[in-house]
Design a protein around this motif. Structure first.
Motif, PDB file in Angstrom:
ATOM      1  N   UNK A  62      -8.077  -8.060  -0.102  1.00 27.89           N
ATOM      2  CA  UNK A  62      -9.513  -7.805  -0.080  1.00 27.89           C
ATOM      3  C   UNK A  62      -9.826  -6.091  -0.522  1.00 27.89           C
ATOM      4  N   UNK A  63      -9.374  -5.488   0.318  1.00 33.69           N
ATOM      5  CA  UNK A  63      -9.722  -3.934  -0.074  1.00 33.69           C
ATOM      6  C   UNK A  63      -9.258  -3.623  -1.526  1.00 33.69           C
ATOM      7  N   UNK A  64      -8.249  -3.853  -2.033  1.00 36.17           N
ATOM      8  CA  UNK A  64      -7.741  -3.735  -3.342  1.00 36.17           C
ATOM      9  C   UNK A  64      -8.725  -4.442  -4.335  1.00 36.17           C
ATOM     10  N   UNK A  65      -9.151  -5.662  -4.359  1.00 35.08           N
ATOM     11  CA  UNK A  65     -10.102  -6.260  -5.082  1.00 35.08           C
ATOM     12  C   UNK A  65     -11.692  -5.403  -5.172  1.00 35.08           C
ATOM     13  N   UNK A  66     -11.912  -4.727  -3.782  1.00 35.61           N
ATOM     14  CA  UNK A  66     -13.064  -3.900  -3.763  1.00 35.61           C
ATOM     15  C   UNK A  66     -13.035  -2.841  -4.759  1.00 35.61           C
ATOM     16  N   UNK A  67     -11.783  -2.222  -4.410  1.00 34.54           N
ATOM     17  CA  UNK A  67     -11.582  -0.924  -5.375  1.00 34.54           C
ATOM     18  C   UNK A  67     -11.917  -1.145  -6.817  1.00 34.54           C
ATOM     19  N   UNK A  68     -11.500  -2.557  -7.352  1.00 42.04           N
ATOM     20  CA  UNK A  68     -11.601  -2.937  -8.897  1.00 42.04           C
ATOM     21  C   UNK A  68     -13.141  -2.823  -9.040  1.00 42.04           C
TER      22      UNK A  68
ATOM     23  N   UNK B 221     -15.341   3.760  -3.469  1.00 39.95           N
ATOM     24  CA  UNK B 221     -13.962   3.265  -4.014  1.00 39.95           C
ATOM     25  C   UNK B 221     -12.820   3.960  -3.147  1.00 39.95           C
ATOM     26  N   UNK B 222     -13.111   5.411  -2.998  1.00 36.45           N
ATOM     27  CA  UNK B 222     -12.058   5.980  -2.146  1.00 36.45           C
ATOM     28  C   UNK B 222     -11.759   5.463  -0.946  1.00 36.45           C
ATOM     29  N   UNK B 223     -13.076   5.106   0.005  1.00 42.64           N
ATOM     30  CA  UNK B 223     -12.909   4.594   1.153  1.00 42.64           C
ATOM     31  C   UNK B 223     -12.250   3.373   1.159  1.00 42.64           C
ATOM     32  N   UNK B 224     -12.148   2.222   0.158  1.00 37.41           N
ATOM     33  CA  UNK B 224     -11.604   1.022   0.121  1.00 37.41           C
ATOM     34  C   UNK B 224     -10.002   1.504   0.053  1.00 37.41           C
ATOM     35  N   UNK B 225      -9.675   2.362  -0.672  1.00 37.48           N
ATOM     36  CA  UNK B 225      -8.352   3.078  -0.921  1.00 37.48           C
ATOM     37  C   UNK B 225      -7.724   3.175   0.477  1.00 37.48           C
ATOM     38  N   UNK B 226      -8.477   3.898   1.359  1.00 37.49           N
ATOM     39  CA  UNK B 226      -7.973   3.931   2.718  1.00 37.49           C
ATOM     40  C   UNK B 226      -7.666   3.010   3.405  1.00 37.49           C
ATOM     41  N   UNK B 227      -8.589   2.110   3.353  1.00 36.96           N
ATOM     42  CA  UNK B 227      -8.566   0.519   4.153  1.00 36.96           C
ATOM     43  C   UNK B 227      -7.310  -0.128   3.744  1.00 36.96           C
ATOM     44  N   UNK B 228      -7.061  -0.143   2.294  1.00 34.48           N
ATOM     45  CA  UNK B 228      -6.005  -0.803   1.860  1.00 34.48           C
ATOM     46  C   UNK B 228      -4.820  -0.248   2.185  1.00 34.48           C
ATOM     47  N   UNK B 229      -4.377   1.095   2.203  1.00 29.51           N
ATOM     48  CA  UNK B 229      -3.335   1.731   2.876  1.00 29.51           C
ATOM     49  C   UNK B 229      -3.134   1.327   4.286  1.00 29.51           C
ATOM     50  N   UNK B 230      -4.361   1.364   5.333  1.00 30.66           N
ATOM     51  CA  UNK B 230      -4.347   0.945   6.493  1.00 30.66           C
ATOM     52  C   UNK B 230      -3.524  -0.441   6.776  1.00 30.66           C
ATOM     53  N   UNK B 231      -4.177  -1.369   5.746  1.00 31.39           N
ATOM     54  CA  UNK B 231      -4.041  -2.736   5.989  1.00 31.39           C
ATOM     55  C   UNK B 231      -2.200  -2.876   5.563  1.00 31.39           C
ATOM     56  N   UNK B 232      -1.821  -2.280   4.668  1.00 29.76           N
ATOM     57  CA  UNK B 232      -0.532  -2.373   4.218  1.00 29.76           C
ATOM     58  C   UNK B 232       0.357  -1.966   5.473  1.00 29.76           C
ATOM     59  N   UNK B 233       0.006  -1.026   5.928  1.00 27.02           N
ATOM     60  CA  UNK B 233       0.821  -0.282   7.065  1.00 27.02           C
ATOM     61  C   UNK B 233       0.883  -1.269   8.456  1.00 27.02           C
TER      62      UNK B 233
END
Length: 436
Positions: free
Chosen positions: A316-322, A403-415
């Motif tokens: 979801x975070x990756x989609x929101x970056x787009x 956009x940058x905020x969602x990138x941080x969320x995506x990184x946390x989700x992956x971890x």
């Protein structure tokens, strides 16, 4: 009155009352999106100064979250809920004198008091929903309870659209042509429009405090922490040194910042992307975004029965970056629709980050919850940052912030997902050993 821990009928009324809190703070949060537009008109504010609506609001969360946890350590979850509702009601009542004197600073103070109450409510309600049930289904249960938050948000926008926004938007030339008395009458009418809705809100919230105080709750909601238990300063030292937990706090900071930026400036983005479109029409897009947000919560709750919550959040975070990139690069009706669509994919993030972060904290859950609520200050910091970037460039360019905020969320989700996958064999082995 209290009751021993139980299930079924013993928990039904407490669950209904606590779930209603998610509705009430959703309403308050999204009335702010209307207030930002209203105050920009009444006080002729820049985007940065208009963003102070959110800054004053979310600063209350930051400053009161730890006191809320310490209060609950001494008096229990239910006492935190009651005190939070009393502060919420007081802040709503302050809107009456604020409108009378028509001072922006007084409105900001009222919003700060409301947010202080919400800090108590969120610090208590989120972990209480988790505590009243099976830990294995905590993420799903909290997502379900949070699904009622968008209902409150929708109600807040509808109230704001119908009873606060007048649709009267004179241009700078029309304002200049008004006499002093006409100008005073216009500003007075626009300022007083907030009084009625907030007086009704105050009455509802204070009645809610009375109901929570009188209802029977299970012991987990009413008992204070034992000595050295949750909410002590030693807990905070332990949590601050826990890198995995603090990663969750950081992810929550940036997620809330993204959410507040998108909703707070959605009308403002529409005014730039679709020149000539009125505030009442653009408020419909905010309303639509809240509807898809609510649908997203229910869909996410269903999907979590089949896939890991952390994995789903990363997608979801990756989609929101787009989607933010589309709105940034093509400021138009399509860009506005992309922002609306992003709200569907935001829907699972707050409760999922919260549940993943407090999982396994045990007696430190109250303290951990307070730090996660403090992270809501991201809404204050990042909405002001987006307003500043907008003043320097344009509102669509400022979408680089969420956009940058969602990138941080995506990184946390992956971890977090990698950690859960790594932990599964250990959990399965312990389960087998227990069964033997």
């Amino acid at each position: 009155m209290t009751d021993s821990p139980g299930t079924g009928k013993n928990l039904l009324l407490p669950l209904i009352l606590i779930t209603s809190l998610f509705f009430l703070w959703g309403l308050a949060n999204h009335l702010n999106d209307i207030l930002l537009t209203q105050f920009k008109k009444v006080f002729s504010l820049t985007d940065l100064k208009a963003g102070l609506v959110q800054s004053a609001f979310y600063l209350g969360y930051f400053l009161l979250a730890i006191p809320a946890a310490l209060w609950m350590k001494r008096f229990g979850y239910r006492a935190g809920v009651v005190f939070g509702l009393l502060l919420y009601g007081l802040g709503a009542l302050l809107f009456y004198p604020a409108a009378q004197v028509r001072e922006y600073s007084v409105f900001l103070m009222a919003l700060f008091v409301i947010a202080s109450g919400l800090a108590f409510l969120e610090t208590s309600a989120n972990p209480l929903i988790i505590a009243m049930g099976d830990p294995a289904t905590a993420e799903r249960r909290l997502n379900f309870a949070q699904s009622f938050n968008p209902l409150g948000a929708i109600t807040g926008v509808l109230i704001g659209r119908e009873f606060i926004l007048s649709g009267n938007e004179p241009s700078a030339e029309e304002l200049a042509a008004m006499s002093a008395s006409q100008l005073e009458q216009f500003y007075q009418a626009e300022s007083h429009a907030v009084q009625g809705p907030y007086m009704v809100l105050a009455a509802v919230v204070l009645c809610g405090a009375l109901l929570v105080w009188l209802a029977r709750f299970p012991r987990v909601a009413t008992q204070p922490a034992v000595d050295g238990g949750a909410g002590s300063w030693s807990d905070y030292r332990w949590l601050l040194a826990n890198g995995r937990f603090m990663a969750g706090v950081m992810a929550q900071f940036f997620y809330v910042g993204a959410q507040v930026c998108i909703w707070a400036f959605m009308i403002r983005y529409g005014q730039e992307a679709m020149p000539g479109t009125g505030e009442k029409t653009l408020a419909v897009y905010v309303l639509a975004s809240l509807v898809v947000f609510m649908l997203g919560r229910f869909v996410a709750t269903a999907l979590m029965a089949r896939v890991r919550a952390s994995w789903l959040m990363g997608v979801y975070a990756a989609i929101n970056m787009g989607l933010c990139a589309i709105a940034l690069l093509w400021p138009s009706h399509s860009g506005l629709l992309a922002l609306v669509a992003s709200c569907f994919f935001m829907s699972l993030m707050f409760p999922t980050i919260f549940a993943l972060s407090v999982k396994g904290l045990g007696e430190r859950t109250k303290a951990g919850s307070s730090l996660l609520i403090m992270a809501i200050v991201g809404g204050a910091v990042l909405s002001a940052l987006m307003g500043w970037v907008s003043d320097l460039t344009s509102i669509h360019t400022a979408l680089v912030v969420p956009l940058a905020c969602f990138a941080v969320v995506a990184a946390y989700a992956r971890s977090a997902d990698r950690h859960l996958v790594a932990q599964q064999p250990v959990i399965q082995r312990r389960s087998m050993e227990t069964s033997l």
